[in-house]
Design a protein around this motif. Structure first.
Motif, PDB file in Angstrom:
ATOM      1  N   LEU A 121       8.182   6.087  12.337  1.00 23.62           N
ATOM      2  CA  LEU A 121       7.074   6.987  12.038  1.00 23.62           C
ATOM      3  C   LEU A 121       5.907   6.204  11.455  1.00 23.62           C
ATOM      4  CD1 LEU A 121       6.335  10.178  11.394  1.00 23.62           C
ATOM      5  CD2 LEU A 121       6.910   9.480   9.067  1.00 23.62           C
ATOM      6  N   THR A 122       4.682   6.553  11.849  1.00 20.92           N
ATOM      7  CA  THR A 122       3.497   6.117  11.116  1.00 20.92           C
ATOM      8  C   THR A 122       2.620   7.337  10.851  1.00 20.92           C
ATOM      9  OG1 THR A 122       1.985   5.667  12.968  1.00 20.92           O
ATOM     10  CG2 THR A 122       3.516   3.910  12.348  1.00 20.92           C
ATOM     11  N   ASN A 123       1.839   7.260   9.791  1.00 18.46           N
ATOM     12  CA  ASN A 123       0.850   8.290   9.503  1.00 18.46           C
ATOM     13  C   ASN A 123      -0.427   7.989  10.281  1.00 18.46           C
ATOM     14  OD1 ASN A 123       2.760   9.091   7.649  1.00 18.46           O
ATOM     15  ND2 ASN A 123       1.692   8.173   5.901  1.00 18.46           N
ATOM     16  N   ILE A 124      -1.141   9.031  10.672  1.00 20.23           N
ATOM     17  CA  ILE A 124      -2.464   8.864  11.258  1.00 20.23           C
ATOM     18  C   ILE A 124      -3.487   8.985  10.132  1.00 20.23           C
ATOM     19  CG2 ILE A 124      -4.181   9.862  12.813  1.00 20.23           C
ATOM     20  CD1 ILE A 124      -1.921  10.683  14.646  1.00 20.23           C
ATOM     21  N   ARG A 125      -4.386   8.013  10.034  1.00 17.27           N
ATOM     22  CA  ARG A 125      -5.383   8.012   8.971  1.00 17.27           C
ATOM     23  C   ARG A 125      -6.507   8.970   9.353  1.00 17.27           C
ATOM     24  NH1 ARG A 125      -7.647   2.465   8.224  1.00 17.27           N
ATOM     25  NH2 ARG A 125      -5.442   1.965   8.013  1.00 17.27           N
ATOM     26  N   ALA A 126      -6.443  10.163   8.767  1.00 14.96           N
ATOM     27  CA  ALA A 126      -7.434  11.208   9.040  1.00 14.96           C
ATOM     28  C   ALA A 126      -7.629  11.988   7.754  1.00 14.96           C
ATOM     29  CB  ALA A 126      -6.961  12.124  10.162  1.00 14.96           C
ATOM     30  N   PRO A 127      -8.446  11.478   6.823  1.00 12.58           N
ATOM     31  CA  PRO A 127      -8.601  12.112   5.508  1.00 12.58           C
ATOM     32  C   PRO A 127      -8.972  13.593   5.617  1.00 12.58           C
ATOM     33  CG  PRO A 127      -9.689   9.980   5.535  1.00 12.58           C
ATOM     34  CD  PRO A 127      -9.274  10.258   6.952  1.00 12.58           C
ATOM     35  N   GLY A 128      -8.227  14.430   4.886  1.00 13.04           N
ATOM     36  CA  GLY A 128      -8.490  15.859   4.849  1.00 13.04           C
ATOM     37  C   GLY A 128      -7.827  16.665   5.934  1.00 13.04           C
ATOM     38  N   ALA A 129      -7.213  16.016   6.922  1.00 17.02           N
ATOM     39  CA  ALA A 129      -6.572  16.752   8.016  1.00 17.02           C
ATOM     40  C   ALA A 129      -5.160  17.173   7.616  1.00 17.02           C
ATOM     41  CB  ALA A 129      -6.524  15.895   9.273  1.00 17.02           C
ATOM     42  N   GLY A 130      -4.703  18.252   8.216  1.00 15.68           N
ATOM     43  CA  GLY A 130      -3.345  18.725   7.974  1.00 15.68           C
ATOM     44  C   GLY A 130      -3.294  19.895   7.025  1.00 15.68           C
ATOM     45  N   PRO A 131      -2.119  20.503   6.869  1.00 12.59           N
ATOM     46  CA  PRO A 131      -1.981  21.687   6.021  1.00 12.59           C
ATOM     47  C   PRO A 131      -2.093  21.362   4.540  1.00 12.59           C
ATOM     48  CG  PRO A 131       0.164  20.974   6.810  1.00 12.59           C
ATOM     49  CD  PRO A 131      -0.849  20.122   7.517  1.00 12.59           C
ATOM     50  N   ALA A 132      -2.355  22.377   3.740  1.00  9.80           N
ATOM     51  CA  ALA A 132      -2.499  22.189   2.292  1.00  9.80           C
ATOM     52  C   ALA A 132      -1.184  21.765   1.649  1.00  9.80           C
ATOM     53  CB  ALA A 132      -3.020  23.473   1.650  1.00  9.80           C
ATOM     54  N   GLN A 144     -13.420   2.902  12.060  1.00  4.91           N
ATOM     55  CA  GLN A 144     -14.040   3.829  11.107  1.00  4.91           C
ATOM     56  C   GLN A 144     -13.155   5.070  11.038  1.00  4.91           C
ATOM     57  OE1 GLN A 144     -18.154   4.514  12.154  1.00  4.91           O
ATOM     58  NE2 GLN A 144     -18.656   2.344  12.116  1.00  4.91           N
ATOM     59  N   THR A 145     -12.333   5.134   9.989  1.00  6.16           N
ATOM     60  CA  THR A 145     -11.332   6.194   9.896  1.00  6.16           C
ATOM     61  C   THR A 145     -11.635   7.221   8.816  1.00  6.16           C
ATOM     62  OG1 THR A 145      -9.970   4.874   8.385  1.00  6.16           O
ATOM     63  CG2 THR A 145      -9.563   4.609  10.747  1.00  6.16           C
ATOM     64  N   GLY A 146     -12.779   7.086   8.156  1.00  3.53           N
ATOM     65  CA  GLY A 146     -13.151   8.072   7.150  1.00  3.53           C
ATOM     66  C   GLY A 146     -12.865   7.669   5.727  1.00  3.53           C
ATOM     67  N   PRO A 180     -13.506   4.790   2.492  1.00  2.32           N
ATOM     68  CA  PRO A 180     -14.597   3.883   2.106  1.00  2.32           C
ATOM     69  C   PRO A 180     -14.431   2.495   2.718  1.00  2.32           C
ATOM     70  CG  PRO A 180     -13.814   5.129   0.206  1.00  2.32           C
ATOM     71  CD  PRO A 180     -12.852   5.413   1.319  1.00  2.32           C
ATOM     72  N   LEU A 181     -15.542   1.804   2.913  1.00  2.00           N
ATOM     73  CA  LEU A 181     -15.514   0.495   3.564  1.00  2.00           C
ATOM     74  C   LEU A 181     -14.603  -0.483   2.832  1.00  2.00           C
ATOM     75  CD1 LEU A 181     -16.527  -1.489   5.693  1.00  2.00           C
ATOM     76  CD2 LEU A 181     -18.536  -1.918   4.245  1.00  2.00           C
ATOM     77  N   GLU A 182     -14.587  -0.433   1.492  1.00  5.47           N
ATOM     78  CA  GLU A 182     -13.722  -1.340   0.742  1.00  5.47           C
ATOM     79  C   GLU A 182     -12.268  -1.167   1.157  1.00  5.47           C
ATOM     80  OE1 GLU A 182     -12.404  -2.347  -3.872  1.00  5.47           O
ATOM     81  OE2 GLU A 182     -13.843  -0.739  -3.459  1.00  5.47           O
ATOM     82  N   TRP A 183     -11.835   0.090   1.328  1.00  6.38           N
ATOM     83  CA  TRP A 183     -10.456   0.338   1.728  1.00  6.38           C
ATOM     84  C   TRP A 183     -10.244   0.066   3.209  1.00  6.38           C
ATOM     85  CZ3 TRP A 183      -5.970   0.749  -0.594  1.00  6.38           C
ATOM     86  CH2 TRP A 183      -5.959   0.937  -1.973  1.00  6.38           C
ATOM     87  N   GLU A 184     -11.261   0.301   4.015  1.00  7.13           N
ATOM     88  CA  GLU A 184     -11.148  -0.044   5.432  1.00  7.13           C
ATOM     89  C   GLU A 184     -10.855  -1.540   5.583  1.00  7.13           C
ATOM     90  OE1 GLU A 184     -10.429   1.990   8.194  1.00  7.13           O
ATOM     91  OE2 GLU A 184     -12.367   2.972   7.900  1.00  7.13           O
ATOM     92  N   ARG A 185     -11.507  -2.328   4.747  1.00  2.00           N
ATOM     93  CA  ARG A 185     -11.255  -3.769   4.768  1.00  2.00           C
ATOM     94  C   ARG A 185      -9.820  -4.088   4.336  1.00  2.00           C
ATOM     95  NH1 ARG A 185     -16.840  -4.750   1.523  1.00  2.00           N
ATOM     96  NH2 ARG A 185     -18.269  -5.013   3.309  1.00  2.00           N
ATOM     97  N   LEU A 186      -9.410  -3.547   3.204  1.00  2.00           N
ATOM     98  CA  LEU A 186      -8.068  -3.825   2.685  1.00  2.00           C
ATOM     99  C   LEU A 186      -6.988  -3.400   3.668  1.00  2.00           C
ATOM    100  CD1 LEU A 186      -8.563  -2.657  -1.012  1.00  2.00           C
ATOM    101  CD2 LEU A 186      -8.166  -5.004  -0.254  1.00  2.00           C
ATOM    102  N   LEU A 187      -7.169  -2.246   4.289  1.00  4.39           N
ATOM    103  CA  LEU A 187      -6.158  -1.697   5.187  1.00  4.39           C
ATOM    104  C   LEU A 187      -6.159  -2.348   6.559  1.00  4.39           C
ATOM    105  CD1 LEU A 187      -6.543   2.102   4.328  1.00  4.39           C
ATOM    106  CD2 LEU A 187      -4.849   0.489   3.447  1.00  4.39           C
TER     107      LEU A 187
END
Length: 255
Positions: free
Chosen positions: A66-77, A193-195, A197-204
């Motif tokens: 399994l992997t997670n899809i990086r989509a901030p804010g998506a999915g159920p509460a 560009q997954t939503g 911040p750029l700092e985390w986009e770099r780290l990830l």
């Protein structure tokens, strides 16, 4: 899991070569790859918070990741635990296609995910975001990170090259576990560009992540060779140092 590369060759003597890194928050408790006492013949790490797993295999020859899809804010509460999707497939004899079709019928109960389920003869991929997707994998090298199957992110393309080189002189599951070892972020002009911040986009963007509070927790190699699976895992501490090693040779049941 957050990065997977695999060579799927169901007609060959060496039918599966898989390398994967699992990235997670360091405080989230987990145990290392082992045979589960409550499910004899099932080998996986364990998420001690929700009780599921991210990757595993069985003596019957089933395997899932399994992997997670990086989509901030998506999915159920209040989403269901995605780790149980792997565990539920491994616990009982299941046809991977039928299982994934049933999973996708309730896909809106989960945060975005990618799910691989297979056995000695077939391998299937499913995703619930942004809409249900189901695909049977053809033989060959495939990659998966926090986007969809075979999305050409820099670290997945590097992983493809690394596995191609490894296949020229394969050395067992322990070397597969250590394969995805690129620590450096990629240049900004190569980043997705997954939503976040750029700092985390770099780290990830690195294959092996070691960020404040979050990073690569374990690396796993799986080698399928005729009627045998060999699984190896490296565990990592919050400083990116090896905290444990384990290898499990598994003779598959004759069906």
């Amino acid at each position: 899991m957050c990065l997977i590369v695999l060579n799927w060759q169901p007609q060959n003597r060496q039918w599966l070569s898989l390398s994967a890194n699992r990235d997670e928050f360091y405080p989230r408790p987990a145990s290392a790859l082992e045979e589960w006492k409550e499910y004899p013949g099932l080998f996986a790490g364990r998420d001690l918070q929700q009780g599921g797993t991210w990757l595993g295999a069985t003596k019957a020859g089933r395997f899932a990741a399994l992997t997670n899809i990086r989509a901030p804010g998506a999915g159920p509460a209040e989403p269901q635990s995605r780790g149980h999707l792997v565990l539920d497939y491994l616990r009982e004899p299941r046809n991977p296609e039928k299982y994934l079709r049933a999973v996708l019928e309730k896909g809106d109960q989960y945060a975005p995910f990618n799910l691989l389920c297979g056995n000695r003869n077939q391998l299937w991929y499913a995703s619930n975001y942004p809409e249900p997707r189901l695909e049977r994998l053809e033989p060959g090298i495939h990659t998966l990170s926090n986007a969809w199957l075979n999305t050409p992110w820099p670290k997945t393309e590097l992983a493809r090259t690394q596995l191609q080189h490894w296949l020229q002189q394969p050395k067992g599951s322990a070397s597969l576990a250590a394969l995805l070892d690129h620590y450096s972020p990629f240049p900004d002009d190569q980043l997705p560009q997954t939503g976040v911040p750029l700092e985390w986009e770099r780290l990830l963007s690195a294959q092996f992540i070691n960020a404040p509070g979050y990073g690569t927790r374990c690396s796993t190699g799986i080698l399928g060779l005729e009627g045998r699976l060999e699984l190896s895992e490296l565990s990592w501490d919050s400083h990116g140092r090896i905290a444990g090693r384990v290898t499990w040779p598994v003779d598959l049941e004759r069906l």
